[in-house]
Scaffold this active site. Sequence first.
Site, short mmCIF file in Angstrom:
data_model
loop_
_atom_site.label_atom_id
_atom_site.label_comp_id
_atom_site.label_asym_id
_atom_site.label_seq_id
_atom_site.Cartn_x
_atom_site.Cartn_y
_atom_site.Cartn_z
N ASP A 98 -16.72 -10.25 -10.96
CA ASP A 98 -16.64 -9.51 -9.70
C ASP A 98 -16.01 -8.14 -9.93
O ASP A 98 -16.44 -7.13 -9.34
CB ASP A 98 -15.83 -10.30 -8.68
CG ASP A 98 -16.28 -10.04 -7.25
OD1 ASP A 98 -17.39 -9.50 -7.08
OD2 ASP A 98 -15.54 -10.38 -6.32
N GLU A 142 0.85 -1.18 0.00
CA GLU A 142 0.00 0.00 0.00
C GLU A 142 0.90 1.24 0.00
O GLU A 142 2.11 1.14 0.15
CB GLU A 142 -0.92 0.01 1.23
CG GLU A 142 -1.84 -1.21 1.34
CD GLU A 142 -2.94 -1.21 0.30
OE1 GLU A 142 -3.09 -0.18 -0.39
OE2 GLU A 142 -3.64 -2.23 0.18
#
Length: 261
Positions: free
Chosen positions: A93, A68
């Site tokens: 999805d 991240e």
Amino acid sequence: MKPHEFIAKLAPIATEDMRKYGVPASLTLAQAILESNWGTSGLTQKANNLFGIKGTGPAGSVTMPTTEYRGNTPYTVQAQFRKYNGWHESVDDHTRLILNGTRDKPKRYHGVLWADYKTAATEIWKGGYATDPKYPQKLISIMEQYSLHRYDLPSPEEEERMKIEQLTAELQKTQGELRQLANQYASALNTLSEQGNTIKQLHARLKKLEAQQPDQVPAWAEDAVKAAKKAEALNDPDGSYDFYRMLTILHRMGIFSDPKK
């Protein structure tokens, strides 16, 4: 899996999703390539997760380390990622995420729908899909290197506009052909009219010539004139063409034959 094999396997799925929902096929392919490292990442191998989507999927979840960013500073954390039974489920999805967004912001990714590949790459990042500040450029670089934008389809509005332009071009072509045919027809009529006038003029001249007296006896009437003179039926041999034709016919009928024979 080689790049061309990966693209060949995923492109039909991405294109079909774009046709149904408007998620650019180039975006689906580029994100899958980047997130799964051409299908070789541990997440893809273990969970068929091509896009790094977090949470619980149809086949459960797996915990994996992920990078991240805080601003431009990267850091690694453990996160739970969705697990799928196959790549189709992963693409489905991914499409649902773009269409539905999140509870707090359902339209956060709608900027990518029917967008060009560069806009889609920027809008998916602006929506918060990834924290990497270089994420859009990474996607664009992949899209351009492998020409993934060739798999994108026009939006319904663009497709209608293209159809209208095509029909307009075909109509203009047909109108041009009709004008050309009309000009050819008019030219043919004019030629026929000119030829008709020429024939009339020639016919009039012929009639005029036929009515005129020739300067001398025509060669084809000489025998008839001689026979008529011998039979003392003709004193003046001068006459019109009609006169000589009639004299020739009488001669052939034997009218001027010698009565002593």
